[in-house]
Design a protein around this motif. Sequence first.
Motif, short mmCIF file in Angstrom:
data_model
loop_
_atom_site.label_atom_id
_atom_site.label_comp_id
_atom_site.label_asym_id
_atom_site.label_seq_id
_atom_site.Cartn_x
_atom_site.Cartn_y
_atom_site.Cartn_z
N TYR A 170 -31.42 24.39 -8.09
CA TYR A 170 -31.96 23.06 -8.41
C TYR A 170 -31.76 22.10 -7.24
O TYR A 170 -32.68 21.39 -6.83
N ALA A 171 -30.56 22.08 -6.69
CA ALA A 171 -30.26 21.16 -5.59
C ALA A 171 -31.10 21.48 -4.36
O ALA A 171 -31.62 20.57 -3.69
N ARG A 172 -31.23 22.75 -4.05
CA ARG A 172 -32.03 23.14 -2.89
C ARG A 172 -33.49 22.71 -3.06
O ARG A 172 -34.09 22.12 -2.15
N THR A 173 -34.05 23.01 -4.21
CA THR A 173 -35.45 22.66 -4.44
C THR A 173 -35.65 21.15 -4.46
O THR A 173 -36.64 20.63 -3.95
N LEU A 174 -34.70 20.44 -5.05
CA LEU A 174 -34.78 18.98 -5.10
C LEU A 174 -34.83 18.40 -3.69
O LEU A 174 -35.67 17.55 -3.38
N VAL A 175 -33.92 18.83 -2.84
CA VAL A 175 -33.88 18.32 -1.48
C VAL A 175 -35.13 18.73 -0.71
O VAL A 175 -35.72 17.92 0.03
N GLU A 176 -35.58 19.96 -0.89
CA GLU A 176 -36.82 20.39 -0.24
C GLU A 176 -37.99 19.51 -0.64
O GLU A 176 -38.81 19.12 0.21
N GLU A 177 -38.08 19.18 -1.92
CA GLU A 177 -39.17 18.34 -2.39
C GLU A 177 -39.09 16.92 -1.85
O GLU A 177 -40.10 16.31 -1.49
N VAL A 178 -37.87 16.38 -1.78
CA VAL A 178 -37.71 15.03 -1.24
C VAL A 178 -38.12 14.99 0.22
O VAL A 178 -38.81 14.06 0.67
N VAL A 179 -37.73 16.01 0.97
CA VAL A 179 -38.09 16.05 2.40
C VAL A 179 -39.58 16.29 2.57
O VAL A 179 -40.24 15.64 3.38
N ARG A 180 -40.14 17.23 1.79
CA ARG A 180 -41.55 17.57 1.94
C ARG A 180 -42.46 16.45 1.45
O ARG A 180 -43.32 15.95 2.19
N ALA A 181 -42.28 16.05 0.19
CA ALA A 181 -43.20 15.07 -0.41
C ALA A 181 -42.82 13.64 -0.07
O ALA A 181 -43.70 12.78 0.03
N GLY A 182 -41.52 13.38 0.11
CA GLY A 182 -41.08 12.02 0.38
C GLY A 182 -41.16 11.63 1.83
O GLY A 182 -41.23 10.44 2.16
N ALA A 183 -41.13 12.61 2.74
CA ALA A 183 -41.21 12.37 4.18
C ALA A 183 -40.35 11.19 4.63
O ALA A 183 -40.84 10.26 5.27
N PRO A 184 -39.05 11.22 4.29
CA PRO A 184 -38.19 10.09 4.67
C PRO A 184 -37.81 10.16 6.15
O PRO A 184 -38.02 11.18 6.81
N ASP A 185 -37.20 9.10 6.63
CA ASP A 185 -36.70 9.08 8.00
C ASP A 185 -35.31 9.71 8.10
O ASP A 185 -34.83 9.98 9.20
N GLY A 186 -34.69 9.92 7.00
CA GLY A 186 -33.39 10.56 6.93
C GLY A 186 -33.03 10.83 5.49
O GLY A 186 -33.80 10.51 4.57
N LEU A 187 -31.87 11.43 5.29
CA LEU A 187 -31.44 11.82 3.95
C LEU A 187 -29.96 11.45 3.79
O LEU A 187 -29.14 11.77 4.65
N ILE A 188 -29.64 10.75 2.70
CA ILE A 188 -28.26 10.44 2.35
C ILE A 188 -27.98 11.12 1.01
O ILE A 188 -28.61 10.81 0.00
N VAL A 189 -27.02 12.07 1.00
CA VAL A 189 -26.78 12.89 -0.19
C VAL A 189 -25.46 12.48 -0.85
O VAL A 189 -24.41 12.50 -0.22
N GLU A 190 -25.56 12.13 -2.10
CA GLU A 190 -24.40 11.76 -2.93
C GLU A 190 -24.12 12.87 -3.92
O GLU A 190 -25.04 13.55 -4.39
N ALA A 191 -22.85 13.07 -4.25
CA ALA A 191 -22.42 14.05 -5.26
C ALA A 191 -22.82 15.47 -4.86
O ALA A 191 -23.41 16.20 -5.64
N CYS A 192 -22.47 15.85 -3.63
CA CYS A 192 -22.72 17.22 -3.18
C CYS A 192 -21.47 18.05 -3.43
O CYS A 192 -20.84 18.59 -2.51
N GLY A 193 -21.07 18.14 -4.68
CA GLY A 193 -19.88 18.86 -5.08
C GLY A 193 -19.65 18.67 -6.56
O GLY A 193 -20.51 18.12 -7.27
#
Length: 363
Positions: A142-165
């Motif tokens: 779930y986490a991998r797909t979520l991040v892939e979708e945010v990067v692919r569809a969201g095209a952000p300038d960067g990524l800040i990840v909370e609760a990676c644990g």
Amino acid sequence: MVNTVAYLYPWDVLGDPRAVDRVAALGVSRVALGASYHAVRAATPLHPRHRIVHATHGALYLPVPGRRWAGQAIRPRSAAAWTGRDDSFLAARDVVRARGLPVDAWVVLTHTDDAAGFAPRNAFGDTYGYGVCPAFREVRDYARTLVEEVVRAGAPDGLIVEACGPMGVGHQSEHEKTAGADWDALDERLLSICFCSACTELMTDPDRARSAVAAAVGTGRFVPDEVAADVLGVRSAVTAALRDEVVFAARGADRLGFFADPDPWAVGPSAHVLEKADLYVAAAWDASTSRVESLRDAVAGRVGAYVTILPPTVPDADQLTRDWQALIDAGADELHVYHAGLASAARLDAAARALRNLKEGNP
């Protein structure tokens, strides 16, 4: 002057033509915009159309294409019920960028109510339904797909990840009624050790560990060293596995940051993730420099200080200037300011004056 990042939700921007001007007036370098977030009841004190937004469940603020989630046990839900659209991150991102500010996608992973069957479980068998445990393969997928979708569809300038644990016992839930139990930090550490089916499969002696943890709560003592090593080994392994999934999924992002804590027992928003990223953000809401100093010693990348302009912080520009300068002196390369949409005009004004003081060298 250090980089400064203001945090926002998509609903802070949409429908408010002045929102980004207020954020830009703070003097920040970029914006962290919610792309995946847990349930929340949020104030919008300066929005022209509403004063409260109630996000009733965890959601992805991008379209959720079925083909990307086919066959997965956990699937994010839409935020259209309270944003009015399924692409609110994209719409807000474009408004912020038009003002010349880069946009980082703010992604919350294991703090979600999307999959109760994968929730953490303490030594007494109580489940924490506001989270999912990364020991489950399904959670990491779930986490991998979520991040892939945010990067692919969201095209952000960067990524800040909370609760990676793992999530722990400490949480502000619906009408939270836990303060009177008087659990100290040791009790909370014990109650944050997960005994879900996936975690216990990885433990050397789960029955002994469960009994030892349950018996230790409220005694002022921790578990025997061998039990501690067993459960901490599991936590470290599953956190590292989740981090690696995120790093792989975020490979298209220009920069990757984690909310991080050098304490190997850390749970919740800031996990023990100290490698493979560009930026590590330390919780510094109490203005203490210790977490920034510890994180600075532990990582090779940039260090951010996560500061709040909300209560109990007093909207005093001079005090904010002193507190934030101390964090910079302790090793912070960036200030991450929470939260530009939740704050009153007085709080935004104090933050703007403090950041201006820092830029002008007037601590």
